[in-house]
Design a protein around this motif. Structure first.
Motif, PDB file in Angstrom:
ATOM      1  N   TRP A  68      34.397  35.825  30.976  1.00 52.17           N
ATOM      2  CA  TRP A  68      32.949  35.740  30.867  1.00 52.17           C
ATOM      3  C   TRP A  68      32.300  36.258  32.138  1.00 52.17           C
ATOM      4  O   TRP A  68      32.819  36.102  33.239  1.00 52.17           O
ATOM      5  CB  TRP A  68      32.517  34.297  30.625  1.00 52.17           C
ATOM      6  CG  TRP A  68      33.094  33.688  29.396  1.00 52.17           C
ATOM      7  CD1 TRP A  68      33.631  34.328  28.317  1.00 52.17           C
ATOM      8  CD2 TRP A  68      33.211  32.295  29.112  1.00 52.17           C
ATOM      9  NE1 TRP A  68      34.066  33.426  27.390  1.00 52.17           N
ATOM     10  CE2 TRP A  68      33.825  32.171  27.831  1.00 52.17           C
ATOM     11  CE3 TRP A  68      32.855  31.132  29.787  1.00 52.17           C
ATOM     12  CZ2 TRP A  68      34.082  30.937  27.246  1.00 52.17           C
ATOM     13  CZ3 TRP A  68      33.104  29.902  29.203  1.00 52.17           C
ATOM     14  CH2 TRP A  68      33.705  29.809  27.946  1.00 52.17           C
ATOM     15  N   THR A  69      31.138  36.872  31.979  1.00 55.76           N
ATOM     16  CA  THR A  69      30.395  37.414  33.114  1.00 55.76           C
ATOM     17  C   THR A  69      29.301  36.434  33.530  1.00 55.76           C
ATOM     18  O   THR A  69      29.022  35.438  32.856  1.00 55.76           O
ATOM     19  CB  THR A  69      29.738  38.747  32.733  1.00 55.76           C
ATOM     20  OG1 THR A  69      28.758  38.494  31.702  1.00 55.76           O
ATOM     21  CG2 THR A  69      30.775  39.743  32.215  1.00 55.76           C
ATOM     22  N   THR A 122      40.928  37.624  38.186  1.00 55.98           N
ATOM     23  CA  THR A 122      39.870  37.369  37.211  1.00 55.98           C
ATOM     24  C   THR A 122      39.431  35.908  37.269  1.00 55.98           C
ATOM     25  O   THR A 122      38.235  35.597  37.230  1.00 55.98           O
ATOM     26  CB  THR A 122      40.350  37.712  35.795  1.00 55.98           C
ATOM     27  OG1 THR A 122      40.655  39.108  35.716  1.00 55.98           O
ATOM     28  CG2 THR A 122      39.298  37.374  34.754  1.00 55.98           C
ATOM     29  N   PHE A 123      40.395  35.000  37.381  1.00 56.14           N
ATOM     30  CA  PHE A 123      40.079  33.573  37.484  1.00 56.14           C
ATOM     31  C   PHE A 123      39.272  33.290  38.749  1.00 56.14           C
ATOM     32  O   PHE A 123      38.302  32.530  38.736  1.00 56.14           O
ATOM     33  CB  PHE A 123      41.374  32.762  37.464  1.00 56.14           C
ATOM     34  CG  PHE A 123      41.168  31.279  37.299  1.00 56.14           C
ATOM     35  CD1 PHE A 123      41.359  30.665  36.077  1.00 56.14           C
ATOM     36  CD2 PHE A 123      40.791  30.494  38.382  1.00 56.14           C
ATOM     37  CE1 PHE A 123      41.171  29.296  35.930  1.00 56.14           C
ATOM     38  CE2 PHE A 123      40.604  29.131  38.246  1.00 56.14           C
ATOM     39  CZ  PHE A 123      40.787  28.530  37.011  1.00 56.14           C
ATOM     40  N   GLN A 124      39.685  33.892  39.847  1.00 60.75           N
ATOM     41  CA  GLN A 124      38.950  33.704  41.103  1.00 60.75           C
ATOM     42  C   GLN A 124      37.493  34.161  40.957  1.00 60.75           C
ATOM     43  O   GLN A 124      36.568  33.483  41.424  1.00 60.75           O
ATOM     44  CB  GLN A 124      39.627  34.497  42.226  1.00 60.75           C
ATOM     45  CG  GLN A 124      41.004  33.979  42.616  1.00 60.75           C
ATOM     46  CD  GLN A 124      41.749  34.949  43.511  1.00 60.75           C
ATOM     47  OE1 GLN A 124      41.557  36.173  43.441  1.00 60.75           O
ATOM     48  NE2 GLN A 124      42.604  34.420  44.375  1.00 60.75           N
ATOM     49  N   ASN A 125      37.301  35.296  40.317  1.00 64.30           N
ATOM     50  CA  ASN A 125      35.940  35.791  40.100  1.00 64.30           C
ATOM     51  C   ASN A 125      35.149  34.867  39.175  1.00 64.30           C
ATOM     52  O   ASN A 125      33.937  34.699  39.331  1.00 64.30           O
ATOM     53  CB  ASN A 125      35.974  37.209  39.534  1.00 64.30           C
ATOM     54  CG  ASN A 125      36.420  38.229  40.568  1.00 64.30           C
ATOM     55  OD1 ASN A 125      36.212  38.042  41.778  1.00 64.30           O
ATOM     56  ND2 ASN A 125      37.037  39.312  40.122  1.00 64.30           N
ATOM     57  N   TYR A 126      35.840  34.281  38.226  1.00 62.92           N
ATOM     58  CA  TYR A 126      35.209  33.340  37.307  1.00 62.92           C
ATOM     59  C   TYR A 126      34.697  32.121  38.072  1.00 62.92           C
ATOM     60  O   TYR A 126      33.596  31.616  37.818  1.00 62.92           O
ATOM     61  CB  TYR A 126      36.236  32.947  36.246  1.00 62.92           C
ATOM     62  CG  TYR A 126      35.698  32.147  35.092  1.00 62.92           C
ATOM     63  CD1 TYR A 126      34.576  32.565  34.380  1.00 62.92           C
ATOM     64  CD2 TYR A 126      36.342  30.986  34.679  1.00 62.92           C
ATOM     65  CE1 TYR A 126      34.111  31.846  33.308  1.00 62.92           C
ATOM     66  CE2 TYR A 126      35.874  30.258  33.604  1.00 62.92           C
ATOM     67  CZ  TYR A 126      34.761  30.693  32.916  1.00 62.92           C
ATOM     68  OH  TYR A 126      34.298  29.968  31.848  1.00 62.92           O
ATOM     69  N   VAL A 127      35.486  31.659  39.024  1.00 61.07           N
ATOM     70  CA  VAL A 127      35.042  30.558  39.888  1.00 61.07           C
ATOM     71  C   VAL A 127      33.768  30.955  40.624  1.00 61.07           C
ATOM     72  O   VAL A 127      32.785  30.194  40.680  1.00 61.07           O
ATOM     73  CB  VAL A 127      36.148  30.171  40.887  1.00 61.07           C
ATOM     74  CG1 VAL A 127      35.616  29.206  41.941  1.00 61.07           C
ATOM     75  CG2 VAL A 127      37.345  29.579  40.162  1.00 61.07           C
ATOM     76  N   ARG A 128      33.757  32.134  41.202  1.00 59.07           N
ATOM     77  CA  ARG A 128      32.579  32.605  41.934  1.00 59.07           C
ATOM     78  C   ARG A 128      31.363  32.719  41.021  1.00 59.07           C
ATOM     79  O   ARG A 128      30.235  32.372  41.398  1.00 59.07           O
ATOM     80  CB  ARG A 128      32.889  33.944  42.591  1.00 59.07           C
ATOM     81  CG  ARG A 128      33.999  33.883  43.633  1.00 59.07           C
ATOM     82  CD  ARG A 128      34.239  35.241  44.281  1.00 59.07           C
ATOM     83  NE  ARG A 128      35.328  35.194  45.252  1.00 59.07           N
ATOM     84  CZ  ARG A 128      36.553  35.671  45.030  1.00 59.07           C
ATOM     85  NH1 ARG A 128      36.850  36.253  43.862  1.00 59.07           N
ATOM     86  NH2 ARG A 128      37.480  35.580  45.963  1.00 59.07           N
ATOM     87  N   ASP A 129      31.588  33.209  39.801  1.00 56.16           N
ATOM     88  CA  ASP A 129      30.479  33.371  38.860  1.00 56.16           C
ATOM     89  C   ASP A 129      29.906  32.018  38.435  1.00 56.16           C
ATOM     90  O   ASP A 129      28.685  31.872  38.289  1.00 56.16           O
ATOM     91  CB  ASP A 129      30.947  34.152  37.626  1.00 56.16           C
ATOM     92  CG  ASP A 129      31.227  35.608  37.931  1.00 56.16           C
ATOM     93  OD1 ASP A 129      30.813  36.080  39.008  1.00 56.16           O
ATOM     94  OD2 ASP A 129      31.866  36.284  37.102  1.00 56.16           O
TER      95      ASP A 129
END
Length: 356
Positions: A68-69, A122-129
């Motif tokens: 998800w974005t 991708t999971f790390q970016n999801y945390v940030r998002d």
């Protein structure tokens, strides 16, 4: 109420008042929640009219994307807000309670680099998002086996209860997944590899990561896998890896009960252990009948667990987040399980109101 009014009450009324639980000085911070989806307008209305004001939400990711974005999450948050529902937590799109044979992105649990490194990124970016959108928690699974069951059992009013009996597993207990033989050491390596890379990011962005235990407990070697998150000792080891206030459990009370020989007696100490260490970030507040290797998932008021007593332990340790139904009994007249969920919401709300 004065003495004259008290004496005028029927005897049964006096007895009922005397039987009511005494309030404690510890405030009740818990809220009824839910994670069932989809998180669309219809479902959000269903939540709101049944007194569910806080949820774990989900969005179906576009085909082939698998994540998800910020825009996806923002739309979900705003949709919840329009219905007066707060988005307290979200699912992780590809680390769900699915067998590695059924997920399109199994690399993390298969331990295959570089694919797992890409998925971890991708999971790390999801945390940030999630941090950008103001969503404070993510729930996820680190399962290889998914959610083994052996069928269903008859329940009250023509309902069916999801059931697992190890003796009935047959070939399912022997057939390997695409992961092949996974020993405890191998499994722990994959879990540790993941946690070492995502917990620091969660800590930096102050996002709680809530991992669901293996559901259910199965003996080591079931389908070739030593399911290390299917025991209480395994969960203790798990929360000790990369110690952080943002690394903990989606504490599925039903699943943990399924690990125990006598859950009606043992579960309260387990709740206290993890709750007193602030390792419970979400609770699946469900009941079972039976125990390790032989259980049925019942309505909350008829299993072997004293749910009022369990709630008191969560309260004692200061657990402040959601109590939510998880798996509910099925019935042909309840094809979306909404009747069963509504019953569970009312049951949990009543316990919380009684707790004060």
């Amino acid at each position: 109420m004065n003495r004259r009014d008290l004496l005028s009450l029927p005897a049964v009324g006096v007895a009922a008042m005397a039987a009511q639980p005494k309030a404690t000085t510890t405030p009740t911070l818990m809220k009824v929640g839910c994670q069932s989806g989809p998180s669309d307008d219809r479902r959000l209305q269903f939540f709101k009219r049944h007194g569910v004001d806080n949820i774990c939400g989900q969005v179906d990711a576009p085909e082939g994307r698998g994540y998800w974005t910020v825009d996806d999450l923002s739309r979900l948050r705003d949709r919840c807000g329009r219905h007066g529902v707060k988005l307290e937590m979200v699912w992780e799109p590809f680390l769900r309670s699915q067998s590695v044979d059924k997920t399109s992105r199994p690399a993390i649990m298969l331990g295959k680099s570089p694919d797992r490194d890409k998925d971890i990124e991708t999971f790390q970016n999801y945390v940030r998002d999630c941090a950008k959108v103001g969503i404070p928690a993510i729930k996820y699974n680190l399962t290889i086996l998914g959610k083994p069951r052996t069928g269903s059992s008859p329940g009250r009013g023509g309902s069916r209860y999801s059931t697992f009996r190890l003796k009935d597993a047959g070939d399912k207990a022997k057939a390997l997944t695409k992961a092949g033989r996974v020993t405890a050491d191998i499994y722990w390596e994959r879990i540790t590899y993941f946690l070492e890379r995502v917990v620091p990011v969660a800590e930096e962005y102050k996002i709680r990561l809530a991992c669901h235990p293996q559901d259910p407990h199965v003996p080591f070697g079931y389908a070739g896998v030593d399911a290390v998150l299917g025991t209480v000792d395994g969960l203790k080891k798990f929360v000790a890896i990369k110690e952080s206030p943002y690394h903990g459990l989606n504490f599925c009370q039903g699943t943990v009960c399924e690990m125990l020989d006598d859950p009606g007696k043992e579960i309260f100490d387990v709740i206290h252990y993890f709750g007193s260490r602030k390792k419970i970030f979400n609770v699946h507040f469900r009941n079972i009948r039976g125990g390790r290797n032989d259980f049925q998932e019942t309505f909350p008021d008829e299993g072997d667990i004293d749910m009022w007593k369990a709630l008191q332990v969560y309260r004692e340790v200061g657990y402040p987040y959601l109590l939510m139904p998880d798996h509910v009994p099925e019935h042909p007249d309840d094809d979306r399980e909404e009747q069963a969920f509504a019953f569970c919401y009312g049951y949990i709300r009543a316990l919380l109101q009684a707790a004060g």
